[in-house]
Design a protein around this motif. Structure first.
Motif, PDB file in Angstrom:
ATOM      1  N   PHE B  27      73.154  56.669  36.245  1.00  0.00           N
ATOM      2  CA  PHE B  27      72.332  56.941  37.430  1.00  0.00           C
ATOM      3  C   PHE B  27      72.749  58.256  38.099  1.00  0.00           C
ATOM      4  CE2 PHE B  27      71.750  52.107  37.793  1.00  0.00           C
ATOM      5  CZ  PHE B  27      70.598  52.169  37.030  1.00  0.00           C
ATOM      6  N   THR B  30      71.288  61.022  35.947  1.00  0.00           N
ATOM      7  CA  THR B  30      69.840  61.163  36.109  1.00  0.00           C
ATOM      8  C   THR B  30      69.439  61.315  37.582  1.00  0.00           C
ATOM      9  OG1 THR B  30      69.689  58.761  36.089  1.00  0.00           O
ATOM     10  CG2 THR B  30      69.231  59.890  34.012  1.00  0.00           C
ATOM     11  N   GLN B  32      69.734  59.232  40.294  1.00  0.00           N
ATOM     12  CA  GLN B  32      68.945  58.082  40.777  1.00  0.00           C
ATOM     13  C   GLN B  32      69.806  57.207  41.693  1.00  0.00           C
ATOM     14  OE1 GLN B  32      65.841  57.497  40.321  1.00  0.00           O
ATOM     15  NE2 GLN B  32      65.229  58.702  38.538  1.00  0.00           N
ATOM     16  N   LEU B  35      68.508  53.608  42.463  1.00  0.00           N
ATOM     17  CA  LEU B  35      68.684  52.575  41.442  1.00  0.00           C
ATOM     18  C   LEU B  35      70.103  52.008  41.473  1.00  0.00           C
ATOM     19  CD1 LEU B  35      66.672  53.894  38.355  1.00  0.00           C
ATOM     20  CD2 LEU B  35      66.109  52.023  39.904  1.00  0.00           C
ATOM     21  N   LEU B  36      71.073  52.886  41.774  1.00  0.00           N
ATOM     22  CA  LEU B  36      72.464  52.405  41.870  1.00  0.00           C
ATOM     23  C   LEU B  36      72.599  51.433  43.045  1.00  0.00           C
ATOM     24  CD1 LEU B  36      75.348  52.539  40.811  1.00  0.00           C
ATOM     25  CD2 LEU B  36      75.765  54.447  42.356  1.00  0.00           C
TER      26      LEU B  36
END
Lengths: 214, 315
Positions: B27, B30, B32, B35-36
């Protein structure tokens, strides 16, 4: 009613359906509260004790209907119930139970509901033996089993008796176990109507016809 | 109890743990962070679901008040922090002792009942705690309590930063999975599993099942309380709302969706539940309707839950 199971002997409790045999067993193990009378095990009153305490005193029960735990494997059924604090010099192990009932050897990792009726019955007896009991109660232990499997169970009961374990047997197949048993009680409507050794029961055919419908 | 796992499903479980282990790095790579955050929350709720599964799935004790321990755990961070006590070991110890005591007292009463009465009494105790915290104006009452700093631990295991926080959660998840795996395979666990099927039979085999079930209830509460400590630290905010009985209902749903009485099932259930919730809310504002329908379909047709689907790999 008066019922005495002599140490190291096989005593039977006989009677037609609905006469109170299973209720008697339930009273012994504290599942049914007893309002009067006395129940003692090895000289000690066990009336009013919780079931688990009575069992820990050294009574192993093989219940009617077997009641194997379907969500446990054969080995787990045996290990989970083992009593490691019986105080006896030699205690039952899983290996000994398997030696006693070789049919269970290949099925150790199978779940309880994957066994045949005979295997379940062997497991139920094995599970009771893992409690290292001084007395074993078998309630309709051979119900629904094939004659060959029943014979296997009777043979094992002889060996269990030879180990000095007292047995109380409730069963209908009297002709099959009369030779291995020592003393009999017949009950009707919760009352004892006859008590005597195997020979007297064999000799009195009218007795069986009258009280057992055989 | 789940039947002995085959190699394929074990590979899936291990693969999932590996992916969870490297997820923060992926994550981060990328970019993100959301999302984590979502995964961290999913794993905390997953630990709570695992703890509920211990009593519900293995022991057949359907508690509609389990989330109370999540809240107690979180308040064991928030209340000391309110008095400038940030020592993490104190927070953890307080959560363990408080949850164990509360579970011991309420469990001792609740476990004398069975079935629907057990469900109702656990819900009643949970609501009791909910209203107690709702009335504590000193600690924010229904406005909640902001936690200005996370629990303090030695620098090599501190909770500062999203990745450190994540690995704390992941670490507790691994410990919980290992502990439950060992517990249910022990004699204690087998008595609990057997007692779920036939409690009277287990008593007839010489077990004081009440004591076993109470111990299991307390263990489960402590694990949920530890998840609460992480939740308090993760959200930096706590409110009585997180102890509402409807949250306990959601937790039960997660366990059922994932597969009751399976080791990994509740974790799958919690992650699916939260990710589905997020995904559907991106599609429409009426996502509750679709979500409710999906849950009904899963319960009706997904017999055995996600874990049962995975175990089909072994056949």
């Amino acid at each position: 009613m008066g019922l005495e199971c002599k140490e190291g002997k096989l005593t039977t409790l006989l009677g037609r359906n609905g006469m109170g045999k299973t209720t008697t067993v339930k009273s012994i193990i504290g599942k049914v509260s007893v309002t009067h009378g006395e129940i003692s095990f090895r000289g000690e009153s066990i009336i009013g004790m919780p079931t688990y305490d009575i069992i820990r005193k050294g009574i192993g029960l093989v219940p009617e209907g077997r009641h194997i735990f379907p969500n446990l494997s054969v080995k787990e059924n045996l290990v989970a119930t083992a009593n490691k604090n019986s105080g006896l010099a030699t205690e039952w192990t899983v290996d000994q139970v398997v030696e006693f009932f070789p049919a269970l050897g290949d099925r150790l990792n199978h779940m309880g509901d994957q066994l045949s009726g005979g295997e379940q019955q062997m497991l139920a007896i094995g599970r009771a033996l893992m409690l290292n009991p001084q007395m074993l109660i078998l309630d309709e232990a051979t119900e629904g089993l094939a004659p060959l499997v029943r014979q296997e169970i009777w043979n094992r009961l002889v060996e269990i008796k030879q180990l000095g374990i007292t047995i109380l047997l409730i069963d209908k197949n009297i002709d099959e176990f009369i030779d291995i048993s020592d003393f009999h009680y017949i009950i009707e409507k919760g009352r004892q109507v006859w008590a005597g050794p195997s020979r007297e029961l064999v000799d009195d055919s009218g007795l069986k016809a009258r009280y057992l419908g055989i | 109890m789940a039947k002995p796992s085959g190699t394929r499903s074990v590979k899936v479980y291990l693969g999932m743990l590996f992916l969870l282990g490297i997820a923060p790095l992926l994550f981060q790579w990328t970019n993100q962070p959301f999302l984590l955050d979502l995964l961290s929350r999913g794993l905390i709720i997953g630990i709570a679901a695992l703890s509920l599964n211990l009593i519900l799935g293995y022991g057949g004790m359907i508690s509609l008040g389990h989330v109370a321990y999540l809240g107690i755990g979180a308040y064991c961070v928030g209340i000391p922090a309110y008095y400038d006590i940030y020592d993490g070991w104190i927070h953890l110890s307080l959560a363990v002792v408080t949850c164990a005591l509360f579970a011991l007292i309420t469990g001792a009463v609740s476990l004398r009942t069975k079935g629907v009465y057990f469900i109702m009494i656990t819900m009643a105790f949970s609501q009791m705690i909910y209203f107690i915290f709702l009335s504590l104006e000193e600690y924010g009452a229904d406005d909640g309590l902001v936690i200005y700093a996370r629990s303090e631990f030695p620098v090599w295991i501190n909770m500062e930063g999203a990745i450190s926080m994540y690995y704390w959660i992941f670490g507790l998840l691994i410990l919980t999975l290992f502990f439950i795996h060992r517990l249910v395979r022990s004699r204690f666990g087998r008595v609990i599993i057997g007692s779920k099927y036939n409690d009277l039979r287990m008593q007839s085999l010489g077990f004081n099942t009440y004591g076993y079930r109470l111990t299991c209830y307390v263990i489960s509460a402590v694990i949920c309380g530890l998840a609460g400590v992480l939740l308090g630290n993760f959200t930096s905010f706590i409110s009585p709302e997180m102890m509402s009985w409807t949250r306990s209902g959601e937790l039960i749903f997660m366990v059922i969706i994932g597969g009751t009485g399976s080791l990994f099932g509740p974790l799958f259930g919690a992650l699916s539940f939260l990710f589905l919730e997020e995904a559907l809310s991106l599609i429409t504002i009426y996502w509750h309707l679709i979500f409710g329908g999906l849950l009904i379909a899963l319960v009706l047709f997904g017999k055995g839950g996600i874990d049962a689907w995975l175990s089909k790999l072994d056949k």
